[in-house]
Motif scaffolding. Structure first.
Motif, PDB file in Angstrom:
ATOM      1  N   THR A  90       0.889  -1.145   0.135  1.00  0.00           N
ATOM      2  CA  THR A  90      -0.010  -0.059   0.091  1.00  0.00           C
ATOM      3  C   THR A  90       0.900   1.235  -0.203  1.00  0.00           C
ATOM      4  OG1 THR A  90       0.005   0.100   2.489  1.00  0.00           O
ATOM      5  CG2 THR A  90      -1.576  -1.107   1.129  1.00  0.00           C
ATOM      6  N   PRO A  91       0.339   2.513  -0.315  1.00  0.00           N
ATOM      7  CA  PRO A  91       1.226   3.513  -0.259  1.00  0.00           C
ATOM      8  C   PRO A  91       1.755   4.076   1.125  1.00  0.00           C
ATOM      9  CG  PRO A  91      -0.628   4.064  -1.696  1.00  0.00           C
ATOM     10  CD  PRO A  91      -0.731   2.588  -1.254  1.00  0.00           C
ATOM     11  N   VAL A  92       0.908   3.923   2.190  1.00  0.00           N
ATOM     12  CA  VAL A  92       1.183   4.126   3.539  1.00  0.00           C
ATOM     13  C   VAL A  92       2.299   3.069   3.819  1.00  0.00           C
ATOM     14  CG1 VAL A  92      -0.484   3.068   4.805  1.00  0.00           C
ATOM     15  CG2 VAL A  92       0.580   4.806   5.523  1.00  0.00           C
ATOM     16  N   GLY A  93       2.003   1.597   3.376  1.00  0.00           N
ATOM     17  CA  GLY A  93       3.131   0.730   3.911  1.00  0.00           C
ATOM     18  C   GLY A  93       4.634   1.037   3.031  1.00  0.00           C
ATOM     19  N   ALA A  95       5.427   4.029   2.444  1.00  0.00           N
ATOM     20  CA  ALA A  95       6.216   5.183   3.171  1.00  0.00           C
ATOM     21  C   ALA A  95       6.853   4.779   4.436  1.00  0.00           C
ATOM     22  CB  ALA A  95       4.903   6.158   3.459  1.00  0.00           C
ATOM     23  N   GLN A  96       6.107   3.855   5.329  1.00  0.00           N
ATOM     24  CA  GLN A  96       6.713   3.372   6.519  1.00  0.00           C
ATOM     25  C   GLN A  96       7.958   2.501   6.194  1.00  0.00           C
ATOM     26  OE1 GLN A  96       3.231   1.089   7.492  1.00  0.00           O
ATOM     27  NE2 GLN A  96       2.256   2.964   9.101  1.00  0.00           N
ATOM     28  N   ARG A  97       7.786   1.551   5.486  1.00  0.00           N
ATOM     29  CA  ARG A  97       8.999   1.081   5.015  1.00  0.00           C
ATOM     30  C   ARG A  97      10.363   1.875   4.744  1.00  0.00           C
ATOM     31  NH1 ARG A  97      10.928   0.205   0.236  1.00  0.00           N
ATOM     32  NH2 ARG A  97       8.985   0.317  -0.946  1.00  0.00           N
ATOM     33  N   GLU A  98       9.973   2.836   3.886  1.00  0.00           N
ATOM     34  CA  GLU A  98      11.057   3.776   3.273  1.00  0.00           C
ATOM     35  C   GLU A  98      11.650   4.473   4.689  1.00  0.00           C
ATOM     36  OE1 GLU A  98      12.881   4.244   0.597  1.00  0.00           O
ATOM     37  OE2 GLU A  98      11.671   3.046  -0.642  1.00  0.00           O
ATOM     38  N   LEU A  99      10.761   4.989   5.374  1.00  0.00           N
ATOM     39  CA  LEU A  99      11.246   5.856   6.608  1.00  0.00           C
ATOM     40  C   LEU A  99      12.058   4.934   7.385  1.00  0.00           C
ATOM     41  CD1 LEU A  99      10.879   8.553   8.148  1.00  0.00           C
ATOM     42  CD2 LEU A  99       9.030   7.508   9.323  1.00  0.00           C
ATOM     43  N   ARG A 100      11.849   3.677   7.583  1.00  0.00           N
ATOM     44  CA  ARG A 100      12.430   2.882   8.582  1.00  0.00           C
ATOM     45  C   ARG A 100      13.829   2.448   7.735  1.00  0.00           C
ATOM     46  NH1 ARG A 100       8.714  -0.264   8.749  1.00  0.00           N
ATOM     47  NH2 ARG A 100       9.271  -1.898   7.156  1.00  0.00           N
ATOM     48  N   GLU A 101      13.851   2.214   6.349  1.00  0.00           N
ATOM     49  CA  GLU A 101      15.047   1.915   5.804  1.00  0.00           C
ATOM     50  C   GLU A 101      16.029   2.982   5.656  1.00  0.00           C
ATOM     51  OE1 GLU A 101      13.158  -1.279   2.628  1.00  0.00           O
ATOM     52  OE2 GLU A 101      14.009   0.572   1.924  1.00  0.00           O
ATOM     53  N   GLU A 102      15.503   4.103   5.220  1.00  0.00           N
ATOM     54  CA  GLU A 102      16.320   5.295   4.844  1.00  0.00           C
ATOM     55  C   GLU A 102      16.728   6.312   6.225  1.00  0.00           C
ATOM     56  OE1 GLU A 102      14.975   7.848   1.695  1.00  0.00           O
ATOM     57  OE2 GLU A 102      15.093   6.309   0.240  1.00  0.00           O
ATOM     58  N   ALA A 103      15.861   6.331   7.113  1.00  0.00           N
ATOM     59  CA  ALA A 103      16.058   6.973   8.571  1.00  0.00           C
ATOM     60  C   ALA A 103      16.189   6.180   9.627  1.00  0.00           C
ATOM     61  CB  ALA A 103      15.253   8.179   8.496  1.00  0.00           C
ATOM     62  N   GLY A 104      15.965   4.994   9.691  1.00  0.00           N
ATOM     63  CA  GLY A 104      15.633   4.147  10.991  1.00  0.00           C
ATOM     64  C   GLY A 104      14.870   4.671  11.706  1.00  0.00           C
ATOM     65  N   LEU A 105      13.552   5.382  11.305  1.00  0.00           N
ATOM     66  CA  LEU A 105      12.655   5.796  12.012  1.00  0.00           C
ATOM     67  C   LEU A 105      11.526   5.147  11.912  1.00  0.00           C
ATOM     68  CD1 LEU A 105      13.292   9.567  11.159  1.00  0.00           C
ATOM     69  CD2 LEU A 105      13.753   8.456  13.314  1.00  0.00           C
ATOM     70  N   VAL A 106      10.695   5.022  12.960  1.00  0.00           N
ATOM     71  CA  VAL A 106       9.327   4.429  13.068  1.00  0.00           C
ATOM     72  C   VAL A 106       8.236   5.633  13.678  1.00  0.00           C
ATOM     73  CG1 VAL A 106       7.979   2.709  14.145  1.00  0.00           C
ATOM     74  CG2 VAL A 106      10.009   2.184  13.502  1.00  0.00           C
ATOM     75  N   ALA A 107       7.117   5.751  12.925  1.00  0.00           N
ATOM     76  CA  ALA A 107       6.291   6.665  13.429  1.00  0.00           C
ATOM     77  C   ALA A 107       4.973   6.220  13.956  1.00  0.00           C
ATOM     78  CB  ALA A 107       5.825   7.683  12.334  1.00  0.00           C
ATOM     79  N   GLN A 108       4.411   6.564  14.782  1.00  0.00           N
ATOM     80  CA  GLN A 108       3.305   6.149  15.672  1.00  0.00           C
ATOM     81  C   GLN A 108       1.961   6.854  14.893  1.00  0.00           C
ATOM     82  OE1 GLN A 108       2.939   3.750  17.965  1.00  0.00           O
ATOM     83  NE2 GLN A 108       5.406   3.723  17.227  1.00  0.00           N
ATOM     84  N   GLU A 109       2.117   8.199  14.371  1.00  0.00           N
ATOM     85  CA  GLU A 109       0.957   8.914  13.802  1.00  0.00           C
ATOM     86  C   GLU A 109       1.445   9.138  12.211  1.00  0.00           C
ATOM     87  OE1 GLU A 109       0.334  12.463  15.730  1.00  0.00           O
ATOM     88  OE2 GLU A 109       1.256  11.638  17.478  1.00  0.00           O
ATOM     89  N   TRP A 110       0.203   8.593  11.427  1.00  0.00           N
ATOM     90  CA  TRP A 110       0.491   8.835   9.857  1.00  0.00           C
ATOM     91  C   TRP A 110      -0.778   9.557   9.435  1.00  0.00           C
ATOM     92  CZ3 TRP A 110       4.737   7.617   7.040  1.00  0.00           C
ATOM     93  CH2 TRP A 110       5.519   6.723   7.628  1.00  0.00           C
ATOM     94  N   GLN A 111      -0.530  10.862   8.663  1.00  0.00           N
ATOM     95  CA  GLN A 111      -1.476  11.423   7.898  1.00  0.00           C
ATOM     96  C   GLN A 111      -1.272  11.371   6.729  1.00  0.00           C
ATOM     97  OE1 GLN A 111      -2.077  15.168   9.849  1.00  0.00           O
ATOM     98  NE2 GLN A 111      -3.833  15.719   8.714  1.00  0.00           N
ATOM     99  N   GLN A 112      -2.347  11.060   6.003  1.00  0.00           N
ATOM    100  CA  GLN A 112      -2.458  10.956   4.410  1.00  0.00           C
ATOM    101  C   GLN A 112      -2.529  12.964   4.178  1.00  0.00           C
ATOM    102  OE1 GLN A 112      -2.312   8.851   1.734  1.00  0.00           O
ATOM    103  NE2 GLN A 112      -2.890  10.369   0.101  1.00  0.00           N
ATOM    104  N   MET A 113      -1.567  13.188   3.046  1.00  0.00           N
ATOM    105  CA  MET A 113      -1.713  14.329   2.610  1.00  0.00           C
ATOM    106  C   MET A 113      -1.683  14.592   1.199  1.00  0.00           C
ATOM    107  SD  MET A 113      -0.696  16.090   5.390  1.00  0.00           S
ATOM    108  CE  MET A 113       0.050  17.887   5.038  1.00  0.00           C
ATOM    109  N   GLY A 114      -2.759  13.698   0.790  1.00  0.00           N
ATOM    110  CA  GLY A 114      -2.732  13.816  -0.803  1.00  0.00           C
ATOM    111  C   GLY A 114      -1.710  12.856  -1.578  1.00  0.00           C
ATOM    112  N   ALA A 115      -1.774  13.375  -3.046  1.00  0.00           N
ATOM    113  CA  ALA A 115      -0.827  12.810  -3.851  1.00  0.00           C
ATOM    114  C   ALA A 115      -0.915  14.047  -4.846  1.00  0.00           C
ATOM    115  CB  ALA A 115      -1.514  11.479  -4.531  1.00  0.00           C
ATOM    116  N   ILE A 116       0.380  13.658  -5.898  1.00  0.00           N
ATOM    117  CA  ILE A 116       0.621  14.394  -6.878  1.00  0.00           C
ATOM    118  C   ILE A 116       1.152  13.488  -7.938  1.00  0.00           C
ATOM    119  CG2 ILE A 116       1.454  16.425  -5.300  1.00  0.00           C
ATOM    120  CD1 ILE A 116       4.356  15.572  -5.884  1.00  0.00           C
ATOM    121  N   ASP A 117       0.846  14.372  -9.218  1.00  0.00           N
ATOM    122  CA  ASP A 117       1.410  13.792 -10.436  1.00  0.00           C
ATOM    123  C   ASP A 117       2.299  14.777 -10.876  1.00  0.00           C
ATOM    124  OD1 ASP A 117      -0.652  11.815 -10.812  1.00  0.00           O
ATOM    125  OD2 ASP A 117      -2.274  13.561 -11.011  1.00  0.00           O
ATOM    126  N   PRO A 118       3.789  14.286 -10.693  1.00  0.00           N
ATOM    127  CA  PRO A 118       4.792  15.397 -10.885  1.00  0.00           C
ATOM    128  C   PRO A 118       5.148  16.056 -12.069  1.00  0.00           C
ATOM    129  CG  PRO A 118       5.674  13.268 -10.050  1.00  0.00           C
ATOM    130  CD  PRO A 118       4.168  13.048 -10.318  1.00  0.00           C
TER     131      PRO A 118
END
Length: 185
Positions: A90-93, A95-118
Motif C-alpha cells: 500500500t502507499p502508506v506501507g 512510506a513506512q518501509r522507506e522511513l524505516r530503511e532510509e532514516a531508521g525511524l518508526v512513526a506512531q502517527e500517519w496522516q495522508q497528505m494527498g497525492a501528486i502527479d509530478p
C-alpha cells in the motif's frame, strides 16, 4: 500493439502504441495519435512505478530529510524520504518501509497528505504524500546502491529552503508546503 484498432484517450484518437523501453522502474512508449484538431502527432509517455513520500517531524519540530546524489540531475538533492511502492504494497506501507530503511525511524502517527502527479505532460507517476509524527529511532538499512546522508533541521528552515528554491524535488516541495498550511505556519 500497433495492429490494434484505434481507441480514444480523452480527445485524442490513438492509432498505434509502441513500447520502446522497459526496466524495473520505468516503461517508455510512443503513441501515434490524431489530435483534437485533426492533425496527426506523436506522444512519448514514461510510466514510472508509483511512489510514496514522507515528511517526518519530531517532537522538537525538526524534519528528517535525505541528501542523495541523483543521477539524472547530476547533483545532490535534499528531499523528504521517498521511494517506489513495491508490488502488493500500500502507499502508506511503502512510506513506512522507506522511513524505516532510509532514516531508521518508526512513526506512531500517519496522516495522508494527498497525492501528486509530478510532470503531467510526459510522465505518469502518482506519488502519495504522508506526514509522520510520534517518531522513535531505530537502525537505518538503506537498499543496496543507496548512498544517502540524513539531514535533520528545523521545520521552518526546510520551509525557507523550499521557498528559496534550495529544495527543488517536487514531492518534497508540495509536502512541506502542505504541512506548513496544515500546521498553520
Amino acid at each position: 500493439m500497433p495492429d490494434s484498432p484505434p481507441r480514444q484517450s480523452g480527445p485524442y484518437k490513438v492509432l498505434a502504441s509502441e513500447p520502446r523501453y522497459r526496466n524495473r522502474w520505468i516503461a517508455v512508449r510512443e503513441d501515434r495519435v490524431i489530435r483534437p484538431g485533426g492533425s496527426e502527432g506523436v506522444f512519448g509517455v514514461v510510466e514510472m512505478v508509483a511512489g510514496s513520500s514522507v515528511l517526518a517531524i519530531d517532537e522538537d519540530d525538526n524534519v528528517h530529510l535525505v541528501r542523495e546524489f541523483k543521477y539524472a540531475l547530476g547533483r545532490d538533492s535534499l528531499e523528504v524520504i521517498s521511494g517506489g511502492i513495491d508490488e502488493g504494497e500500500t502507499p502508506v506501507g511503502a512510506a513506512q518501509r522507506e522511513l524505516r530503511e532510509e532514516a531508521g525511524l518508526v512513526a506512531q502517527e500517519w496522516q495522508q497528505m494527498g497525492a501528486i502527479d509530478p510532470f503531467t505532460t510526459a510522465i505518469r507517476c502518482r506519488n502519495h504524500l504522508f506526514l509522520a509524527r510520534g517518531l522513535s529511532q531505530g537502525a537505518a538499512a538503506p537498499e543496496d546502491g543507496e548512498e544517502l546522508s540524513l539531514v535533520t533541521l528545523p521545520f521552518e528552515r526546510a520551509l525557507e529552503m523550499v521557498l528559496a528554491g534550495e529544495i527543488s524535488h517536487a514531492a518534497s516541495c508540495v509536502l512541506i508546503l502542505r504541512a506548513a498550511r496544515l500546521l498553520d505556519r
